[in-house]
Design a protein around this motif. Structure first.
Motif, mmCIF file in Angstrom:
data_model
loop_
_atom_site.group_PDB
_atom_site.id
_atom_site.type_symbol
_atom_site.label_atom_id
_atom_site.label_comp_id
_atom_site.label_asym_id
_atom_site.label_seq_id
_atom_site.Cartn_x
_atom_site.Cartn_y
_atom_site.Cartn_z
ATOM 1 N N ILE A 134 0.831 -1.204 0.000
ATOM 2 C CA ILE A 134 0.000 0.000 0.000
ATOM 3 C C ILE A 134 0.864 1.251 0.000
ATOM 4 O O ILE A 134 0.653 2.172 -0.773
ATOM 5 C CB ILE A 134 -0.965 -0.006 1.204
ATOM 6 N N ALA A 135 1.870 1.280 0.869
ATOM 7 C CA ALA A 135 2.702 2.478 1.011
ATOM 8 C C ALA A 135 3.524 2.763 -0.233
ATOM 9 O O ALA A 135 3.665 3.916 -0.634
ATOM 10 C CB ALA A 135 3.615 2.332 2.218
ATOM 11 N N LEU A 136 4.066 1.735 -0.844
ATOM 12 C CA LEU A 136 4.971 1.953 -1.965
ATOM 13 C C LEU A 136 4.266 1.968 -3.314
ATOM 14 O O LEU A 136 4.738 2.587 -4.254
ATOM 15 C CB LEU A 136 6.072 0.890 -1.955
ATOM 16 N N ASP A 137 3.126 1.310 -3.416
ATOM 17 C CA ASP A 137 2.452 1.210 -4.709
ATOM 18 C C ASP A 137 1.310 2.197 -4.890
ATOM 19 O O ASP A 137 0.717 2.240 -5.962
ATOM 20 C CB ASP A 137 1.894 -0.207 -4.906
ATOM 21 N N THR A 138 0.953 2.974 -3.894
ATOM 22 C CA THR A 138 -0.207 3.866 -4.015
ATOM 23 C C THR A 138 0.164 5.326 -3.849
ATOM 24 O O THR A 138 -0.689 6.139 -3.560
ATOM 25 C CB THR A 138 -1.287 3.504 -2.977
ATOM 26 N N GLN A 139 1.410 5.675 -3.997
ATOM 27 C CA GLN A 139 1.854 7.055 -3.849
ATOM 28 C C GLN A 139 1.474 7.612 -2.485
ATOM 29 O O GLN A 139 1.000 8.738 -2.362
ATOM 30 C CB GLN A 139 1.283 7.921 -4.967
ATOM 31 N N CYS A 140 1.702 6.818 -1.473
ATOM 32 C CA CYS A 140 1.390 7.214 -0.094
ATOM 33 C C CYS A 140 2.342 8.329 0.322
ATOM 34 O O CYS A 140 3.547 8.243 0.131
ATOM 35 C CB CYS A 140 1.553 5.987 0.799
ATOM 36 N N ASP A 141 1.798 9.402 0.909
ATOM 37 C CA ASP A 141 2.620 10.533 1.327
ATOM 38 C C ASP A 141 3.264 10.314 2.694
ATOM 39 O O ASP A 141 4.344 10.822 2.956
ATOM 40 C CB ASP A 141 1.775 11.814 1.389
ATOM 41 N N ALA A 142 2.591 9.607 3.570
ATOM 42 C CA ALA A 142 3.118 9.356 4.907
ATOM 43 C C ALA A 142 2.248 8.308 5.586
ATOM 44 O O ALA A 142 1.124 8.038 5.167
ATOM 45 C CB ALA A 142 3.121 10.633 5.749
ATOM 46 N N ILE A 143 2.776 7.733 6.649
ATOM 47 C CA ILE A 143 2.032 6.784 7.478
ATOM 48 C C ILE A 143 2.028 7.340 8.889
ATOM 49 O O ILE A 143 3.085 7.663 9.439
ATOM 50 C CB ILE A 143 2.675 5.389 7.460
ATOM 51 N N VAL A 144 0.840 7.457 9.472
ATOM 52 C CA VAL A 144 0.704 7.906 10.856
ATOM 53 C C VAL A 144 0.145 6.731 11.648
ATOM 54 O O VAL A 144 -0.919 6.201 11.321
ATOM 55 C CB VAL A 144 -0.223 9.134 10.986
ATOM 56 N N VAL A 145 0.878 6.315 12.674
ATOM 57 C CA VAL A 145 0.475 5.185 13.504
ATOM 58 C C VAL A 145 -0.027 5.744 14.831
ATOM 59 O O VAL A 145 0.714 6.417 15.546
ATOM 60 C CB VAL A 145 1.664 4.232 13.752
ATOM 61 N N LEU A 146 -1.299 5.478 15.140
ATOM 62 C CA LEU A 146 -1.890 5.932 16.398
ATOM 63 C C LEU A 146 -1.975 4.750 17.337
ATOM 64 O O LEU A 146 -2.630 3.759 17.043
ATOM 65 C CB LEU A 146 -3.282 6.522 16.167
ATOM 66 N N GLY A 147 -1.320 4.842 18.463
ATOM 67 C CA GLY A 147 -1.323 3.752 19.434
ATOM 68 C C GLY A 147 -0.026 2.975 19.368
ATOM 69 O O GLY A 147 0.634 2.913 18.329
ATOM 70 N N ASP A 148 0.343 2.406 20.488
ATOM 71 C CA ASP A 148 1.612 1.694 20.603
ATOM 72 C C ASP A 148 1.527 0.357 19.895
ATOM 73 O O ASP A 148 0.792 -0.526 20.306
ATOM 74 C CB ASP A 148 1.945 1.496 22.078
ATOM 75 N N MET A 149 2.271 0.215 18.840
ATOM 76 C CA MET A 149 2.271 -1.013 18.056
ATOM 77 C C MET A 149 3.572 -1.791 18.226
ATOM 78 O O MET A 149 3.838 -2.720 17.473
ATOM 79 C CB MET A 149 2.063 -0.689 16.567
ATOM 80 N N ARG A 150 4.381 -1.426 19.225
ATOM 81 C CA ARG A 150 5.667 -2.098 19.394
ATOM 82 C C ARG A 150 5.519 -3.562 19.768
ATOM 83 O O ARG A 150 6.459 -4.325 19.650
ATOM 84 C CB ARG A 150 6.520 -1.356 20.411
#
Length: 168
Positions: free
Chosen positions: A35-51
């Motif tokens: 999704i990020a590389l093939d859809t011209q994604c401008d940025a990814i914002v992650v809400l919440g601790d996903m570690r």
């Protein structure tokens, strides 16, 4: 605003796919890199601790050289990601000061102690009241799961008390 074509494509993606591990077992994997590389994604914002989500973290790490990744979570930063942290103690103290300024004296606390930042919030809640000589009734602290049902159960328990809190 945004890119409608990209938004439709992203909404249309199934967010997990299967991939085989070394033993041939199928494990879920996010489609984040696609999704990020093939859809011209401008940025990814992650809400919440996903570690605690190693596959998602690996996917984020794999794309952050191409797409900026911003994480909004509690705790330490992650190398390579822009990180926004929360000062739980200050936030709860400000909220408690506001409630006390409105005249509330019976203030309850509801939270899921499994979540790390909830412990910090509860500590700040207790410290605020202790500094003012207020003893917290045991039933005023409700430890419930961080779900709608958990919130309802906590609120029902608080409202059933002989002296229910005036603020939660």
């Amino acid at each position: 605003e945004g890119r409608p074509v990209v938004q439709r494509r992203v909404r249309g993606h199934v967010h997990t796919a299967a991939r085989g591990d070394q033993r041939g077992a199928t494990q879920p994997r996010t489609l984040l890199p696609v999704i990020a590389l093939d859809t011209q994604c401008d940025a990814i914002v992650v809400l919440g601790d996903m570690r605690t989500q190693p596959r998602l973290m690996a996917d984020l790490e794999s794309v952050h050289g191409h797409v900026p990744v911003v994480v909004v979570w509690h705790g330490a930063h992650h190398d390579g990601f822009l990180t926004v942290n929360v000062d739980n103690g200050h936030g709860i103290t400000a909220a408690m000061r506001h409630l006390a300024g409105l005249g509330h004296e019976r203030i309850a606390f509801v939270g899921d102690p499994v979540l790390g930042d909830i412990r910090e919030r509860e500590d700040a809640y207790r410290a605020f009241l202790a500094a003012r000589g207020v003893k917290v009734p045991r039933a005023y602290v409700q430890h419930v799961r961080n779900t709608f049902a958990g919130g309802v159960a906590a609120f029902d328990a608080l409202m059933a008390l002989p002296k229910p809190p005036t603020a939660v």
